[in-house]
Design a protein around this motif. Structure first.
Motif, short mmCIF file in Angstrom:
data_model
loop_
_atom_site.label_atom_id
_atom_site.label_comp_id
_atom_site.label_asym_id
_atom_site.label_seq_id
_atom_site.Cartn_x
_atom_site.Cartn_y
_atom_site.Cartn_z
N MET A 1 0.82 -1.19 0.00
CA MET A 1 0.00 0.00 0.00
C MET A 1 0.87 1.26 0.00
SD MET A 1 -3.10 1.19 0.32
CE MET A 1 -3.90 2.65 0.83
N LEU A 2 1.86 1.29 0.87
CA LEU A 2 2.75 2.44 0.96
C LEU A 2 3.60 2.57 -0.31
CD1 LEU A 2 3.32 4.65 2.96
CD2 LEU A 2 5.17 3.27 3.91
N GLU A 3 3.95 1.46 -0.92
CA GLU A 3 4.72 1.49 -2.17
C GLU A 3 3.93 2.15 -3.29
OE1 GLU A 3 5.40 -2.62 -2.65
OE2 GLU A 3 7.01 -2.72 -1.17
N THR A 4 2.63 1.90 -3.32
CA THR A 4 1.76 2.51 -4.34
C THR A 4 1.70 4.03 -4.17
OG1 THR A 4 0.41 0.50 -4.29
CG2 THR A 4 -0.54 2.42 -5.36
N ILE A 5 1.64 4.49 -2.95
CA ILE A 5 1.60 5.93 -2.68
C ILE A 5 2.92 6.57 -3.11
CG2 ILE A 5 1.47 7.68 -0.86
CD1 ILE A 5 -0.49 5.79 0.58
N TYR A 6 4.03 5.93 -2.79
CA TYR A 6 5.34 6.45 -3.20
C TYR A 6 5.47 6.48 -4.72
CZ TYR A 6 7.13 6.19 1.59
OH TYR A 6 7.35 6.37 2.92
N LEU A 7 5.02 5.44 -5.39
CA LEU A 7 5.08 5.38 -6.85
C LEU A 7 4.22 6.48 -7.48
CD1 LEU A 7 6.12 3.89 -9.35
CD2 LEU A 7 4.10 2.44 -9.20
N THR A 8 3.04 6.69 -6.93
CA THR A 8 2.14 7.73 -7.44
C THR A 8 2.76 9.11 -7.25
OG1 THR A 8 0.25 6.35 -6.89
CG2 THR A 8 -0.17 8.68 -7.29
N ALA A 9 3.33 9.36 -6.08
CA ALA A 9 3.97 10.65 -5.81
C ALA A 9 5.17 10.87 -6.74
CB ALA A 9 4.40 10.72 -4.36
N LEU A 10 5.91 9.81 -7.03
CA LEU A 10 7.06 9.91 -7.93
C LEU A 10 6.60 10.24 -9.35
CD1 LEU A 10 10.12 9.56 -8.35
CD2 LEU A 10 9.64 7.17 -8.90
N ILE A 11 5.56 9.61 -9.81
CA ILE A 11 5.04 9.86 -11.16
C ILE A 11 4.54 11.30 -11.27
CG2 ILE A 11 3.21 9.26 -12.79
CD1 ILE A 11 3.55 6.35 -11.86
N VAL A 12 3.81 11.77 -10.27
CA VAL A 12 3.30 13.14 -10.28
C VAL A 12 4.46 14.14 -10.26
CG1 VAL A 12 1.98 14.85 -8.96
CG2 VAL A 12 1.07 12.55 -9.28
N ALA A 13 5.48 13.87 -9.46
CA ALA A 13 6.63 14.77 -9.39
C ALA A 13 7.37 14.83 -10.73
CB ALA A 13 7.58 14.31 -8.28
N ILE A 14 7.55 13.70 -11.38
CA ILE A 14 8.22 13.68 -12.68
C ILE A 14 7.41 14.46 -13.71
CG2 ILE A 14 8.87 12.17 -14.61
CD1 ILE A 14 9.67 10.07 -12.49
N CYS A 15 6.10 14.29 -13.71
CA CYS A 15 5.24 15.04 -14.65
C CYS A 15 5.34 16.54 -14.41
CB CYS A 15 3.80 14.57 -14.52
SG CYS A 15 3.53 12.90 -15.14
N MET A 16 5.33 16.96 -13.16
CA MET A 16 5.43 18.39 -12.85
C MET A 16 6.77 18.95 -13.30
SD MET A 16 2.61 19.39 -11.51
CE MET A 16 3.05 20.91 -10.72
N ILE A 17 7.83 18.22 -13.10
CA ILE A 17 9.16 18.67 -13.52
C ILE A 17 9.22 18.81 -15.04
CG2 ILE A 17 11.59 17.97 -13.68
CD1 ILE A 17 11.24 16.78 -10.85
N LEU A 18 8.68 17.85 -15.75
CA LEU A 18 8.69 17.92 -17.22
C LEU A 18 7.85 19.08 -17.74
CD1 LEU A 18 8.52 14.12 -18.13
CD2 LEU A 18 10.49 15.65 -18.28
N LEU A 19 6.72 19.34 -17.12
CA LEU A 19 5.90 20.49 -17.53
C LEU A 19 6.63 21.81 -17.28
CD1 LEU A 19 2.37 19.40 -16.26
CD2 LEU A 19 3.07 19.72 -18.63
N CYS A 20 7.31 21.91 -16.15
CA CYS A 20 8.06 23.13 -15.85
C CYS A 20 9.20 23.34 -16.83
CB CYS A 20 8.60 23.08 -14.43
SG CYS A 20 7.32 23.18 -13.17
N ILE A 21 9.88 22.27 -17.18
CA ILE A 21 10.99 22.37 -18.15
C ILE A 21 10.44 22.81 -19.51
CG2 ILE A 21 12.67 21.00 -19.46
CD1 ILE A 21 13.15 19.40 -16.89
N GLY A 22 9.30 22.27 -19.90
CA GLY A 22 8.69 22.68 -21.17
C GLY A 22 8.36 24.15 -21.21
N ILE A 23 7.85 24.69 -20.12
CA ILE A 23 7.51 26.12 -20.07
C ILE A 23 8.78 26.96 -20.10
CG2 ILE A 23 6.56 27.92 -18.58
CD1 ILE A 23 4.43 25.92 -17.71
#
Length: 75
Positions: A1-23
């Protein structure tokens, strides 16, 4: 259960970083204001502040309103 939360947070963080780099690489920040949208401009739709400013302009063709006396004044 905790692994799923960590994986989700990691995916969201990577997406936010890529969006910021694009801007940042575009060197032009997107205009997210309503008045910056060309389709909205074609339809005559503006932001609330602009519409309010236009509505508050004095209209030389307006009809003067009559002031009604309140019921208390008649007694």
């Amino acid at each position: 259960m905790l692994e799923t939360i960590y994986l989700t947070a990691l995916i969201v963080a990577i997406c936010m970083i890529l969006l910021c780099i694009g801007i940042l690489f575009k060197r032009k920040f997107p205009n997210s204001h309503v008045s910056g949208n060309k389709e909205m401009q074609k339809r005559g739709i503006g932001c609330v502040q602009s519409q309010d400013r236009e509505a508050r302009k004095d209209n030389p063709h307006r009809i003067a309103e009559r002031v009604k006396q309140e019921a208390c004044d008649n007694n």
